[in-house]
Motif scaffolding. Structure first.
Motif, PDB file in Angstrom:
ATOM      1  N   ALA A   5      34.273 -16.434  61.624  1.00 38.15           N
ATOM      2  CA  ALA A   5      35.454 -16.626  62.474  1.00 38.15           C
ATOM      3  C   ALA A   5      36.339 -15.384  62.458  1.00 38.15           C
ATOM      4  CB  ALA A   5      36.238 -17.856  62.002  1.00 38.15           C
ATOM      5  N   ALA A   6      36.508 -14.783  61.277  1.00 33.87           N
ATOM      6  CA  ALA A   6      37.332 -13.580  61.169  1.00 33.87           C
ATOM      7  C   ALA A   6      36.701 -12.417  61.923  1.00 33.87           C
ATOM      8  CB  ALA A   6      37.534 -13.215  59.696  1.00 33.87           C
ATOM      9  N   ALA A   7      35.373 -12.307  61.846  1.00 33.97           N
ATOM     10  CA  ALA A   7      34.672 -11.233  62.554  1.00 33.97           C
ATOM     11  C   ALA A   7      34.780 -11.423  64.068  1.00 33.97           C
ATOM     12  CB  ALA A   7      33.209 -11.184  62.119  1.00 33.97           C
TER      13      ALA A   7
ATOM     14  N   GLY B 116      35.453 -10.641  51.848  1.00 35.92           N
ATOM     15  CA  GLY B 116      34.607 -10.703  53.033  1.00 35.92           C
ATOM     16  C   GLY B 116      35.301 -11.006  54.336  1.00 35.92           C
ATOM     17  N   THR B 117      36.510 -11.561  54.286  1.00 37.37           N
ATOM     18  CA  THR B 117      37.203 -11.891  55.538  1.00 37.37           C
ATOM     19  C   THR B 117      38.208 -10.817  55.957  1.00 37.37           C
ATOM     20  OG1 THR B 117      38.896 -13.133  54.333  1.00 37.37           O
ATOM     21  CG2 THR B 117      36.997 -14.390  55.167  1.00 37.37           C
ATOM     22  N   ASP B 118      38.396  -9.803  55.154  1.00 37.31           N
ATOM     23  CA  ASP B 118      39.386  -8.776  55.468  1.00 37.31           C
ATOM     24  C   ASP B 118      38.935  -7.974  56.692  1.00 37.31           C
ATOM     25  OD1 ASP B 118      40.588  -5.911  55.214  1.00 37.31           O
ATOM     26  OD2 ASP B 118      41.785  -7.124  53.845  1.00 37.31           O
ATOM     27  N   PRO B 119      39.793  -7.806  57.707  1.00 36.09           N
ATOM     28  CA  PRO B 119      39.389  -7.100  58.932  1.00 36.09           C
ATOM     29  C   PRO B 119      38.896  -5.672  58.684  1.00 36.09           C
ATOM     30  CG  PRO B 119      41.466  -8.247  59.275  1.00 36.09           C
ATOM     31  CD  PRO B 119      41.164  -8.355  57.818  1.00 36.09           C
ATOM     32  N   ARG B 120      39.464  -4.991  57.685  1.00 40.29           N
ATOM     33  CA  ARG B 120      39.017  -3.622  57.383  1.00 40.29           C
ATOM     34  C   ARG B 120      37.596  -3.615  56.835  1.00 40.29           C
ATOM     35  NH1 ARG B 120      43.930  -2.695  53.414  1.00 40.29           N
ATOM     36  NH2 ARG B 120      43.283  -4.867  53.042  1.00 40.29           N
ATOM     37  N   ILE B 121      37.298  -4.616  56.014  1.00 38.49           N
ATOM     38  CA  ILE B 121      35.946  -4.755  55.468  1.00 38.49           C
ATOM     39  C   ILE B 121      34.961  -5.084  56.581  1.00 38.49           C
ATOM     40  CG2 ILE B 121      34.497  -6.058  53.868  1.00 38.49           C
ATOM     41  CD1 ILE B 121      36.602  -4.267  52.480  1.00 38.49           C
TER      42      ILE B 121
ATOM     43  N   THR C 207      24.714  -9.932  54.769  1.00 34.49           N
ATOM     44  CA  THR C 207      24.447 -11.073  53.903  1.00 34.49           C
ATOM     45  C   THR C 207      25.780 -11.686  53.510  1.00 34.49           C
ATOM     46  OG1 THR C 207      22.438 -10.048  53.016  1.00 34.49           O
ATOM     47  CG2 THR C 207      23.434 -11.814  51.718  1.00 34.49           C
ATOM     48  N   ILE C 208      25.927 -12.981  53.750  1.00 34.56           N
ATOM     49  CA  ILE C 208      27.163 -13.678  53.383  1.00 34.56           C
ATOM     50  C   ILE C 208      26.858 -14.620  52.224  1.00 34.56           C
ATOM     51  CG2 ILE C 208      28.963 -15.269  54.156  1.00 34.56           C
ATOM     52  CD1 ILE C 208      28.545 -14.161  56.987  1.00 34.56           C
ATOM     53  N   VAL C 209      27.647 -14.509  51.159  1.00 36.43           N
ATOM     54  CA  VAL C 209      27.401 -15.317  49.964  1.00 36.43           C
ATOM     55  C   VAL C 209      28.679 -16.053  49.598  1.00 36.43           C
ATOM     56  CG1 VAL C 209      26.504 -15.348  47.620  1.00 36.43           C
ATOM     57  CG2 VAL C 209      25.793 -13.530  49.169  1.00 36.43           C
ATOM     58  N   ASP C 210      28.611 -17.372  49.586  1.00 38.60           N
ATOM     59  CA  ASP C 210      29.744 -18.226  49.247  1.00 38.60           C
ATOM     60  C   ASP C 210      29.574 -18.711  47.808  1.00 38.60           C
ATOM     61  OD1 ASP C 210      31.659 -20.188  48.953  1.00 38.60           O
ATOM     62  OD2 ASP C 210      31.113 -21.315  50.752  1.00 38.60           O
TER      63      ASP C 210
ATOM     64  N   VAL D  34      27.061  -7.029  51.657  1.00 41.03           N
ATOM     65  CA  VAL D  34      26.998  -8.377  51.107  1.00 41.03           C
ATOM     66  C   VAL D  34      28.445  -8.860  51.024  1.00 41.03           C
ATOM     67  CG1 VAL D  34      26.325  -9.817  49.153  1.00 41.03           C
ATOM     68  CG2 VAL D  34      24.922  -7.826  49.783  1.00 41.03           C
ATOM     69  N   LEU D  35      28.805  -9.788  51.918  1.00 41.82           N
ATOM     70  CA  LEU D  35      30.189 -10.225  52.055  1.00 41.82           C
ATOM     71  C   LEU D  35      30.417 -11.512  51.270  1.00 41.82           C
ATOM     72  CD1 LEU D  35      30.477  -9.660  55.908  1.00 41.82           C
ATOM     73  CD2 LEU D  35      31.186  -8.088  54.084  1.00 41.82           C
ATOM     74  N   VAL D  36      31.395 -11.481  50.366  1.00 43.40           N
ATOM     75  CA  VAL D  36      31.711 -12.656  49.551  1.00 43.40           C
ATOM     76  C   VAL D  36      32.774 -13.490  50.264  1.00 43.40           C
ATOM     77  CG1 VAL D  36      32.662 -13.477  47.365  1.00 43.40           C
ATOM     78  CG2 VAL D  36      31.105 -11.507  47.396  1.00 43.40           C
ATOM     79  N   GLY D  37      32.473 -14.780  50.412  1.00 44.62           N
ATOM     80  CA  GLY D  37      33.427 -15.686  51.044  1.00 44.62           C
ATOM     81  C   GLY D  37      32.713 -16.838  51.722  1.00 44.62           C
ATOM     82  N   LYS D  38      33.482 -17.685  52.357  1.00 42.10           N
ATOM     83  CA  LYS D  38      32.908 -18.826  53.065  1.00 42.10           C
ATOM     84  C   LYS D  38      32.301 -18.366  54.388  1.00 42.10           C
ATOM     85  CE  LYS D  38      36.088 -22.247  51.136  1.00 42.10           C
ATOM     86  NZ  LYS D  38      35.039 -22.888  50.320  1.00 42.10           N
ATOM     87  N   ASP D  39      31.098 -18.832  54.646  1.00 38.31           N
ATOM     88  CA  ASP D  39      30.341 -18.394  55.817  1.00 38.31           C
ATOM     89  C   ASP D  39      31.140 -18.563  57.109  1.00 38.31           C
ATOM     90  OD1 ASP D  39      28.252 -18.970  58.098  1.00 38.31           O
ATOM     91  OD2 ASP D  39      27.136 -17.927  56.533  1.00 38.31           O
ATOM     92  N   ALA D  40      31.674 -19.762  57.323  1.00 37.52           N
ATOM     93  CA  ALA D  40      32.392 -20.043  58.576  1.00 37.52           C
ATOM     94  C   ALA D  40      33.640 -19.176  58.709  1.00 37.52           C
ATOM     95  CB  ALA D  40      32.763 -21.523  58.643  1.00 37.52           C
TER      96      ALA D  40
END
Length: 325
Positions: free
Chosen positions: A52-54, A21-26, A65-68, A42-48
């Protein structure tokens, strides 16, 4: 081609898991997808960390949707379900450890019905994407293997696109005749989604007995078994590539064939031939290659190249979601 796939998704919107979920290409692909209303990332990873990466990359992912995994409210249910699916092959402790990884966690989101499809591999290896799918999503009833195909697309000078299917170019190293039957059936079904009316060529260095050898026998046997298993599928084999695509050559080498000369779905005898073949078409024939598209699973799970760009992520996301029922 993509217009038809997007129209399908507009009629029946889907959710797709991105395991990184934090990868810039994604994030760039997700921002593009969110400009429509037909496919929710649906992005997997830590919300913050994802936000921040986006923000750092300048991508608007509002609506995703962000799911940690660490705060997922259904985690206990997920753990119990995965322990059940692994049937003694993983302890509860091992399952909990695995679910901290985006590939396993994302695959279980699909298994639990919280998403329709998954696209991973921007940082994971192919094996790390396929393994959880095999263990948790598993193969369709009646299927014994997972295979893959590439959708090859090249614009016609007069407009529209030429679309071909090539398989298996990425997963099965040396498939048996029975494996090839399954690969051919799955490839034909996948091709139809992309507008291909399958005309299957079981490729070889021999055309209908012109050569001899173990691999020739395998492709001939696979052709006979495919005709018995799926009599409505047009197929020819064993057949050389020139006879499969050239009407002039076909008239000489197999003049009574209904498929020879205009095949569009190519089944290779092994991964060497398949991988080389699709890359020749891509690099010398100016085809765009979309894939590998995994075949035979109970839900669409696809793998990205670690060298992919955001455009490839976007395209593969649409393809993967369009494969969902």
């Amino acid at each position: 081609m993509f217009g038809k796939l997007i129209a399908k998704l507009k009629a029946d919107p889907k959710k797709i898991v991105f395991t990184e979920g934090t990868d810039p290409r994604i994030l760039e692909a997700s921002a593009r997808l969110l400009a429509g209303t037909w496919l929710t990332p649906v992005l997997v990873g830590k919300d913050a960390e994802i936000w921040a990466a986006a923000e750092e990359a300048g991508f608007n992912i509002r609506g995703a949707t962000i799911v940690d995994p660490e705060t997922y409210p259904r985690m206990e249910e997920m753990v119990a379900r995965m322990v059940e699916l692994r049937k003694g092959k993983m302890s509860e402790e091992q399952v909990r450890a695995a679910l901290k990884q985006g590939n396993y966690f994302g695959t279980m989101l699909v298994k639990l019905g919280e998403a329709d499809a998954l696209l991973g591999g921007a940082t994971y290896s192919t094996a790390d994407t396929v393994r959880p799918a095999l263990q948790l999503i598993k193969t369709k009833p009646g299927n014994k293997i997972v295979s893959s195909c590439f959708i090859m697309v090249r614009p016609y000078a007069t407009g529209g696109n030429e679309v071909l299917v090539m398989a298996d170019c990425a997963i099965n190293i040396k498939p048996s005749a029975d494996d090839l039957v399954e690969i051919a059936k799955e490839s034909a079904e996948c091709g139809r989604i992309f507008g291909v009316d399958p005309q299957i060529a079981m490729l070889s260095y021999s055309t209908l007995g012109s050569g001899a050898g173990e691999d020739v026998d395998k492709m001939r046997e696979a052709t006979e078994k495919l005709r018995a298993a799926a009599p409505s599928l047009p197929v020819e084999g064993e057949i050389q590539f020139d006879a499969a695509v050239s009407p002039n050559v076909a008239r000489t080498k197999c003049k009574n064939s209904a498929v020879a000369g205009h095949a569009n779905t190519f089944i290779f005898p092994d991964i060497n031939a398949g991988n080389i073949g699709y890359k020749i078409a891509q690099r010398l024939g100016n085809f765009d290659a979309y894939g590998p598209i995994l075949l035979g699973l109970n839900a669409p799970i696809n793998d990205l190249s670690r060298g992919c760009n955001a455009q490839e992520v976007y395209s593969m996301a649409i393809i993967t979601a369009a494969l969902a029922d």
